[in-house]
Design a protein around this motif. Structure first.
Motif: not given
Length: 321
Positions: A130-135, A154-163, A236-240, A271-276
Motif C-alpha cells: 500500500t505504501l508503494m502504491r501510494t508513493a 524489510s518488505c519495502l526494501t525488497q519491493l523498492c530494490a525489485a522496482a 509517507l509517515s506510517y510509524g511512531w 487500503e491495506v486490507a485490500r492488499q492482503q
C-alpha cells in the motif's frame, strides 16, 4: 481452550494465559484452529495503553492468526472448511487455540506458502504494498526507508530494490544493517548515530531523496527536509517508533514544495486490507521473503512483547498455540 487474556493496560505481564470457552461462529463468521499467531508491533502500543483498546477488558488479545478453518457460520461458503487461511479479528481474540473471525476478513494461503510464512508476511507485506502504491515509486527514484530491518521496512526494501530504485536504508546497529543489505538496500545508515543525517548528505553528494518512508516519527525528519527533492518529494509517515508522529509543520513542507501523507485511519486501513491477498501472492512468487525471528509457545506472549519493545527481534515473532 488456552488463550492469552489482556487483563488491563500496562506492561507485558498484563497478558495472562487462561482457559476460556471455545468460540462459536456467528452468521458470516468462521472459526480457525490457530497454528501461527503473529505478534504485531501496534499490539504492544494497545497493550501499553498508548493506543485505545478496541474492546472492554479483560479480553482475549490479538488481531491476526493463521491456521485451518474448522467451522463456519450461516451464509459462509462451505468451500472454506478445511482451508488454510490468515484471519483478522475485529479487535481482540487471536491469541488463542481457536479464533473466530468474519469470513470476509480471511485470506486463503497459496499452496506454495507455509502457514508460518503467511502469518509472518501478511501484515508487513500488505502495508508495504500500500505504501508503494501510494508513493508511486518509479524506476530511477532514490528512496529512503527508515528502520529498514523491521517487518514493513524489510518488505519495502525488497519491493523498492525489485522496482529498480536506489534504496538507502536506516537501521539500528550492524546486525540490523546487515539484514537491510540482505533485503536489497544499496546503502545503510545507523539512525542511532547523532550525525546520520550528515552521512546521508555525503551519500547523496549533489542528489536528493525522492521518497521517504517514515516509520520513526518524532523529529527524525527535521534534518532531512533539505535533502528531499523540491516540488515532487514525497514523505509517507506510517510509524511512531520514536513515540510520536512526525513533528513537522505546514510551513516546513510548503516552503520546499514537499508532500506528507499520513498513513493511518480507517480509509488507510481499508487500503491495506485490500492488499492482503496480494501480499501472500507476492511472497509465493518470491517477490517478498518473510523473516521469522522466533516461534514461541502461546503462553510466552508477554516475552514476545518484551522482545518487540526492546528491539531484540530480527524478524516476526510468532506464537504457536
Amino acid at each position: 481452550m488456552q488463550a492469552i487474556v489482556m487483563t488491563e493496560t500496562g506492561g507485558p505481564d498484563v497478558l495472562v494465559a487462561r482457559e476460556v470457552g471455545e468460540p462459536r461462529p456467528g452468521a458470516g463468521q468462521v472459526v480457525i484452529r490457530a497454528e501461527a499467531v503473529p505478534v504485531l508491533y501496534p499490539e504492544t502500543k494497545i497493550r501499553a495503553g498508548t493506543f485505545p483498546a478496541p474492546a472492554p477488558l479483560p479480553e482475549v488479545f490479538g488481531f491476526q492468526a493463521a491456521g485451518t478453518v474448522i467451522d463456519i457460520g450461516a451464509g459462509v461458503d462451505r468451500g472454506l472448511l478445511g482451508a488454510r487461511v490468515v484471519a483478522s479479528t475485529s479487535g481482540f481474540g487471536s491469541y488463542a487455540e481457536l479464533v473466530a473471525a468474519d469470513a470476509d476478513s480471511v485470506t486463503v494461503i497459496p499452496a506454495e506458502l507455509t502457514i508460518e510464512h503467511a502469518a509472518a508476511i501478511q501484515m508487513p507485506g500488505s502495508v508495504a504494498l500500500t505504501l508503494m502504491r501510494t508513493a508511486a515509486v518509479a524506476a530511477g527514484d532514490t528512496v529512503l526507508v527508515e528502520a529498514a530491518a523491521t517487518g514493513v521496512g524489510s518488505c519495502l526494501t525488497q519491493l523498492c530494490a525489485a522496482a529498480g530504485v536506489r534504496v538507502i536504508g536506516t537501521a539500528g546497529g550492524e546486525q540490523k544493517a546487515r539484514l537491510a543489505r540482505d533485503n536489497g538496500a544499496h546503502e545503510v545508515l545507523d539512525h542511532t548515530a547523532p550525525d546520520w543525517a550528515d552521512r546521508l548528505t555525503d551519500l547523496l553528494a549533489d542528489g536528493t531523496v525522492d521518497v521517504v518512508f517514515d516509520s520513526i516519527g518524532g523529529d527524525s525528519l527535521t534534518p532531512l527536509l533539505d535533502l528531499i527533492t523540491p516540488l515532487r518529494g514525497r514523505i509517507l509517515s506510517y510509524g511512531w517508533l520514536a513515540g510520536a508522529p512526525a513533528q513537522l509543520g505546514a510551513t516546513d513542507l510548503i516552503l520546499r514544495g514537499l508532500t506528507l501523507t499520513g498513513c493511518a485511519g480507517t480509509a488507510w486501513l481499508g487500503e491495506v486490507a485490500r492488499q492482503q491477498s496480494a501480499a501472500l501472492t507476492a511472497t509465493a512468487q518470491g517477490l517478498l521473503t518473510p523473516a521469522i525471528d522466533s516461534i514461541l509457545p502461546l503462553a510466552d506472549a508477554a516475552r514476545a512483547h518484551r522482545m518487540l519493545e526492546d528491539r531484540m527481534a530480527f524478524g516476526t515473532v510468532l506464537l504457536r498455540p
